[in-house]
Scaffold this motif. Structure first.
Motif, PDB file in Angstrom:
ATOM      1  N   PHE A  39       0.843  -1.197   0.000  1.00  0.00           N
ATOM      2  CA  PHE A  39       0.000   0.000   0.000  1.00  0.00           C
ATOM      3  C   PHE A  39       0.873   1.241   0.000  1.00  0.00           C
ATOM      4  CE2 PHE A  39       1.149  -0.588   4.344  1.00  0.00           C
ATOM      5  CZ  PHE A  39       1.178   0.673   4.916  1.00  0.00           C
ATOM      6  N   SER A  40       0.240   2.379  -0.200  1.00  0.00           N
ATOM      7  CA  SER A  40       0.956   3.655  -0.159  1.00  0.00           C
ATOM      8  C   SER A  40       0.098   4.681   0.554  1.00  0.00           C
ATOM      9  CB  SER A  40       1.280   4.145  -1.568  1.00  0.00           C
ATOM     10  OG  SER A  40       1.960   5.391  -1.524  1.00  0.00           O
ATOM     11  N   HIS A  41       0.701   5.386   1.522  1.00  0.00           N
ATOM     12  CA  HIS A  41       0.008   6.498   2.171  1.00  0.00           C
ATOM     13  C   HIS A  41      -0.018   7.709   1.254  1.00  0.00           C
ATOM     14  CE1 HIS A  41      -0.365   4.704   6.119  1.00  0.00           C
ATOM     15  NE2 HIS A  41       0.909   4.381   6.117  1.00  0.00           N
ATOM     16  N   ASN A  42      -1.031   8.543   1.430  1.00  0.00           N
ATOM     17  CA  ASN A  42      -1.019   9.841   0.784  1.00  0.00           C
ATOM     18  C   ASN A  42      -0.062  10.756   1.544  1.00  0.00           C
ATOM     19  OD1 ASN A  42      -1.676  11.996  -0.907  1.00  0.00           O
ATOM     20  ND2 ASN A  42      -3.850  11.506  -0.886  1.00  0.00           N
ATOM     21  N   VAL A  43       0.211  11.929   0.995  1.00  0.00           N
ATOM     22  CA  VAL A  43       1.106  12.866   1.656  1.00  0.00           C
ATOM     23  C   VAL A  43       0.283  13.804   2.545  1.00  0.00           C
ATOM     24  CG1 VAL A  43       3.017  12.773   0.052  1.00  0.00           C
ATOM     25  CG2 VAL A  43       1.092  14.244  -0.476  1.00  0.00           C
ATOM     26  N   PHE A  44       0.703  13.896   3.810  1.00  0.00           N
ATOM     27  CA  PHE A  44       0.057  14.748   4.800  1.00  0.00           C
ATOM     28  C   PHE A  44       0.984  15.915   5.135  1.00  0.00           C
ATOM     29  CE2 PHE A  44      -2.421  10.973   4.932  1.00  0.00           C
ATOM     30  CZ  PHE A  44      -3.654  11.300   5.478  1.00  0.00           C
ATOM     31  N   THR A  45       0.707  16.608   6.210  1.00  0.00           N
ATOM     32  CA  THR A  45       1.469  17.803   6.561  1.00  0.00           C
ATOM     33  C   THR A  45       2.937  17.495   6.831  1.00  0.00           C
ATOM     34  OG1 THR A  45      -0.527  18.776   7.524  1.00  0.00           O
ATOM     35  CG2 THR A  45       1.572  19.786   8.107  1.00  0.00           C
ATOM     36  N   VAL A  46       3.196  16.424   7.581  1.00  0.00           N
ATOM     37  CA  VAL A  46       4.570  16.023   7.897  1.00  0.00           C
ATOM     38  C   VAL A  46       4.778  14.594   7.411  1.00  0.00           C
ATOM     39  CG1 VAL A  46       6.302  15.756   9.698  1.00  0.00           C
ATOM     40  CG2 VAL A  46       4.507  17.487   9.958  1.00  0.00           C
ATOM     41  N   GLN A  47       5.785  14.401   6.570  1.00  0.00           N
ATOM     42  CA  GLN A  47       6.084  13.088   5.994  1.00  0.00           C
ATOM     43  C   GLN A  47       7.534  12.705   6.269  1.00  0.00           C
ATOM     44  OE1 GLN A  47       2.441  12.239   4.671  1.00  0.00           O
ATOM     45  NE2 GLN A  47       4.036  10.970   3.786  1.00  0.00           N
ATOM     46  N   PHE A  48       7.772  11.426   6.515  1.00  0.00           N
ATOM     47  CA  PHE A  48       9.114  10.898   6.706  1.00  0.00           C
ATOM     48  C   PHE A  48       9.421   9.837   5.644  1.00  0.00           C
ATOM     49  CE2 PHE A  48       7.513  11.930  11.040  1.00  0.00           C
ATOM     50  CZ  PHE A  48       8.400  12.942  11.350  1.00  0.00           C
ATOM     51  N   MET A  49      10.678   9.453   5.549  1.00  0.00           N
ATOM     52  CA  MET A  49      11.116   8.313   4.733  1.00  0.00           C
ATOM     53  C   MET A  49      10.628   8.395   3.289  1.00  0.00           C
ATOM     54  SD  MET A  49      10.576   5.149   7.407  1.00  0.00           S
ATOM     55  CE  MET A  49      10.998   3.981   6.110  1.00  0.00           C
ATOM     56  N   PHE A  50      11.131   9.360   2.566  1.00  0.00           N
ATOM     57  CA  PHE A  50      10.787   9.499   1.142  1.00  0.00           C
ATOM     58  C   PHE A  50       9.275   9.627   0.935  1.00  0.00           C
ATOM     59  CE2 PHE A  50      14.823   7.186   1.299  1.00  0.00           C
ATOM     60  CZ  PHE A  50      15.620   7.926   0.440  1.00  0.00           C
ATOM     61  N   ASP A  51       8.630  10.353   1.827  1.00  0.00           N
ATOM     62  CA  ASP A  51       7.180  10.610   1.753  1.00  0.00           C
ATOM     63  C   ASP A  51       6.321   9.362   1.974  1.00  0.00           C
ATOM     64  OD1 ASP A  51       7.116  13.315   1.537  1.00  0.00           O
ATOM     65  OD2 ASP A  51       6.729  13.394  -0.613  1.00  0.00           O
ATOM     66  N   ARG A  52       6.897   8.301   2.482  1.00  0.00           N
ATOM     67  CA  ARG A  52       6.115   7.080   2.698  1.00  0.00           C
ATOM     68  C   ARG A  52       5.419   7.047   4.053  1.00  0.00           C
ATOM     69  NH1 ARG A  52       7.713   3.045  -0.967  1.00  0.00           N
ATOM     70  NH2 ARG A  52       8.053   4.148  -2.928  1.00  0.00           N
ATOM     71  N   LEU A  53       5.965   7.720   5.049  1.00  0.00           N
ATOM     72  CA  LEU A  53       5.471   7.600   6.421  1.00  0.00           C
ATOM     73  C   LEU A  53       4.958   8.939   6.937  1.00  0.00           C
ATOM     74  CD1 LEU A  53       5.126   6.012   9.082  1.00  0.00           C
ATOM     75  CD2 LEU A  53       7.516   6.556   9.605  1.00  0.00           C
ATOM     76  N   PRO A  54       3.642   9.121   7.032  1.00  0.00           N
ATOM     77  CA  PRO A  54       3.105  10.363   7.620  1.00  0.00           C
ATOM     78  C   PRO A  54       3.299  10.379   9.136  1.00  0.00           C
ATOM     79  CG  PRO A  54       1.466   9.212   6.253  1.00  0.00           C
ATOM     80  CD  PRO A  54       2.581   8.255   6.508  1.00  0.00           C
ATOM     81  N   LEU A  55       3.465  11.559   9.684  1.00  0.00           N
ATOM     82  CA  LEU A  55       3.610  11.696  11.137  1.00  0.00           C
ATOM     83  C   LEU A  55       2.381  11.141  11.853  1.00  0.00           C
ATOM     84  CD1 LEU A  55       4.989  12.761  13.699  1.00  0.00           C
ATOM     85  CD2 LEU A  55       3.978  15.005  13.214  1.00  0.00           C
ATOM     86  N   TYR A  56       1.194  11.306  11.276  1.00  0.00           N
ATOM     87  CA  TYR A  56       0.003  10.846  11.984  1.00  0.00           C
ATOM     88  C   TYR A  56      -0.002   9.328  12.142  1.00  0.00           C
ATOM     89  CZ  TYR A  56      -3.110   8.650   8.513  1.00  0.00           C
ATOM     90  OH  TYR A  56      -3.705   7.766   7.626  1.00  0.00           O
ATOM     91  N   ILE A  57       0.658   8.602  11.229  1.00  0.00           N
ATOM     92  CA  ILE A  57       0.751   7.149  11.364  1.00  0.00           C
ATOM     93  C   ILE A  57       1.679   6.792  12.521  1.00  0.00           C
ATOM     94  CG2 ILE A  57       1.641   5.057  10.252  1.00  0.00           C
ATOM     95  CD1 ILE A  57      -1.129   5.785   9.336  1.00  0.00           C
ATOM     96  N   VAL A  58       2.770   7.542  12.673  1.00  0.00           N
ATOM     97  CA  VAL A  58       3.639   7.336  13.838  1.00  0.00           C
ATOM     98  C   VAL A  58       2.832   7.508  15.118  1.00  0.00           C
ATOM     99  CG1 VAL A  58       5.712   8.128  15.041  1.00  0.00           C
ATOM    100  CG2 VAL A  58       5.644   8.158  12.540  1.00  0.00           C
ATOM    101  N   ALA A  59       1.953   8.515  15.124  1.00  0.00           N
ATOM    102  CA  ALA A  59       1.145   8.810  16.307  1.00  0.00           C
ATOM    103  C   ALA A  59      -0.003   7.823  16.481  1.00  0.00           C
ATOM    104  CB  ALA A  59       0.593  10.232  16.211  1.00  0.00           C
ATOM    105  N   PHE A  60      -0.463   7.229  15.375  1.00  0.00           N
ATOM    106  CA  PHE A  60      -1.659   6.392  15.435  1.00  0.00           C
ATOM    107  C   PHE A  60      -1.476   5.182  16.350  1.00  0.00           C
ATOM    108  CE2 PHE A  60      -4.458   3.018  13.867  1.00  0.00           C
ATOM    109  CZ  PHE A  60      -5.675   3.673  13.835  1.00  0.00           C
ATOM    110  N   TYR A  61      -0.320   4.551  16.276  1.00  0.00           N
ATOM    111  CA  TYR A  61      -0.103   3.338  17.070  1.00  0.00           C
ATOM    112  C   TYR A  61      -0.150   3.589  18.571  1.00  0.00           C
ATOM    113  CZ  TYR A  61       1.049   0.838  12.776  1.00  0.00           C
ATOM    114  OH  TYR A  61       0.986   0.251  11.537  1.00  0.00           O
ATOM    115  N   PRO A  62       0.605   4.553  19.113  1.00  0.00           N
ATOM    116  CA  PRO A  62       0.489   4.798  20.563  1.00  0.00           C
ATOM    117  C   PRO A  62      -0.863   5.357  20.971  1.00  0.00           C
ATOM    118  CG  PRO A  62       1.959   6.409  19.548  1.00  0.00           C
ATOM    119  CD  PRO A  62       1.691   5.367  18.518  1.00  0.00           C
ATOM    120  N   ALA A  63      -1.503   6.158  20.100  1.00  0.00           N
ATOM    121  CA  ALA A  63      -2.817   6.703  20.452  1.00  0.00           C
ATOM    122  C   ALA A  63      -3.846   5.584  20.562  1.00  0.00           C
ATOM    123  CB  ALA A  63      -3.259   7.739  19.406  1.00  0.00           C
TER     124      ALA A  63
END
Length: 375
Positions: A104-128
């Motif tokens: 799969f591929s994420h869309n681009v959000f406000t903050v992206q990591f790793m060649f635009d593959r990882l949005p910051l909100y996904i990093v936050a989603f797991y602990p939330a």
């Protein structure tokens, strides 16, 4: 074609409205008001704010109440993300292209990591989400009454119902796109959502991680006084070991790989999801009965009273925004060309999520009523 943008990644990125060429290797920032649609910054605010709220709550649980489980679970969730996500984004880097392929591929959000593959909100989603589910189950007294294994199963159920409300909405609103050409991993599906994802990512991972964290930080014997480094290595072990549980849970359906065996895979995955639902509903009903008979053995913190209801409420609003296009879809695809999820599955998920919230409120209300008034 560069090494971060293969044919499948390029096709999905173009469908989502951006290019995966020339991306920043570490971090990239965008205008939150210039994203693909207005639901995306709302989602970011909900999830990133929830992760911060969860961290503050977890810190208070550790430093004020002496219970390290919450803070360990928060960081274990981030470790799990760091272990599981990069191979999904770049399978060719890890020698997995022939085994799992591009998923799969994420869309681009406000903050992206790793060649635009990882949005910051996904990093936050797991602990939330892990904190949301754990706190509801903890407040319901499942861990105190039934022990860590039953508590972890209840967390797996709670994550299933809260996660799938999000999971079945994302593809329609272009939050991400599944690679439909990857039939090995992304089939069978329930509407647009791979059933493997529904079981492994939405339930097994969170349940296994919670069990490991609870056992490593004290289990049913009560909280331990653990220093930061001791919590750190326990969180790292729990997060890194969680994918092993996912591999084990995937074995029954994985034994029937192949286009001519999709029906068998669907039946196996459906049966495993049914077990999650049956166990979760039984534990929820048990919590309701216990709340009527006696007050909850634990207090309900502000996080458990506020964030689960906020998460559910915002997603209900986002679903209402998506419903006109959903009902106008033809053959599972909207006029905008995006696949729809399964509303018939989301409705019972939302009902179960609301029941979990109501049960937690009821349990904490019974506790407050039973507590003597202090002068």
């Amino acid at each position: 074609m560069d090494h971060t943008c293969g044919a499948a990644a390029e096709r999905l990125a173009e469908g989502l409205g951006y290019s995966c060429h020339g991306t920043e290797p570490v971090v990239d920032l965008r205008d939150p008001f210039g994203l693909e649609n207005g639901t995306m910054p709302v989602l970011e605010l909900l999830v990133i704010g929830g992760a911060v709220f969860a961290l503050v709550h977890a810190w208070r649980r550790w430093r004020r109440d002496g219970d390290p489980a919450n803070i360990a679970l928060w960081f274990a969730s981030v470790v799990y993300l760091a272990v599981i996500e990069p191979p999904l984004y770049f399978p060719e880097w890890f020698g997995l292209e022939q085994h799992v392929g591009f998923i799969f591929s994420h869309n681009v959000f406000t903050v992206q990591f790793m060649f635009d593959r990882l949005p910051l909100y996904i990093v936050a989603f797991y602990p939330a989400l892990s904190q949301l589910a754990y706190e509801l189950v903890r407040v319901l007294g499942v861990f105190a009454r039934r022990g860590p294994l039953a508590g972890a199963v209840a967390v797996a159920f709670a994550c299933q119902v809260f996660y799938e409300i999000f999971d079945h909405l994302g593809p329609q609103l272009k939050w991400w796109a599944w690679n439909t050409g990857n039939e090995t991993i992304n089939q069978p599906t329930l509407a647009s959502v791979p059933m493997n994802s529904m079981l492994l990512f939405a339930s097994v991972s969170f349940g296994a991680m919670t069990y490991l964290v609870v056992r490593l930080t004290g289990g049913t014997d009560g909280p331990r006084t653990l220093t930061g480094p001791r919590i750190g290595w326990r969180a790292a072990v729990a997060g890194a070991a969680t994918p092993l549980a996912m591999i084990i849970a995937s074995a029954p359906s994985g034994a029937f790989r192949g286009e001519d065996l999709l029906g068998v895979q669907r039946a196996v995955l459906g049966a495993e999801l049914a077990v999650v639902w049956a166990a979760g509903l039984w534990l929820l009903a048990d919590a309701w009965r216990a709340a009527r008979a006696e007050p909850s053995p634990v207090a309900s913190p502000g996080f458990a009273r506020i964030y689960p209801a906020l998460y559910l409420g915002v997603h209900v609003v986002l679903w209402l925004v998506a419903l006109p296009a959903y009902f106008a879809a033809a053959d599972g695809v909207t006029e905008q060309g995006t696949p729809i999820g399964s509303l018939w599955y989301v409705v019972p998920c939302a009902a179960a999520a609301a029941a979990l919230i109501a049960a937690a409120v009821r349990a904490s209300g019974a506790r407050r009523t039973a507590e003597p008034v202090r002068s």
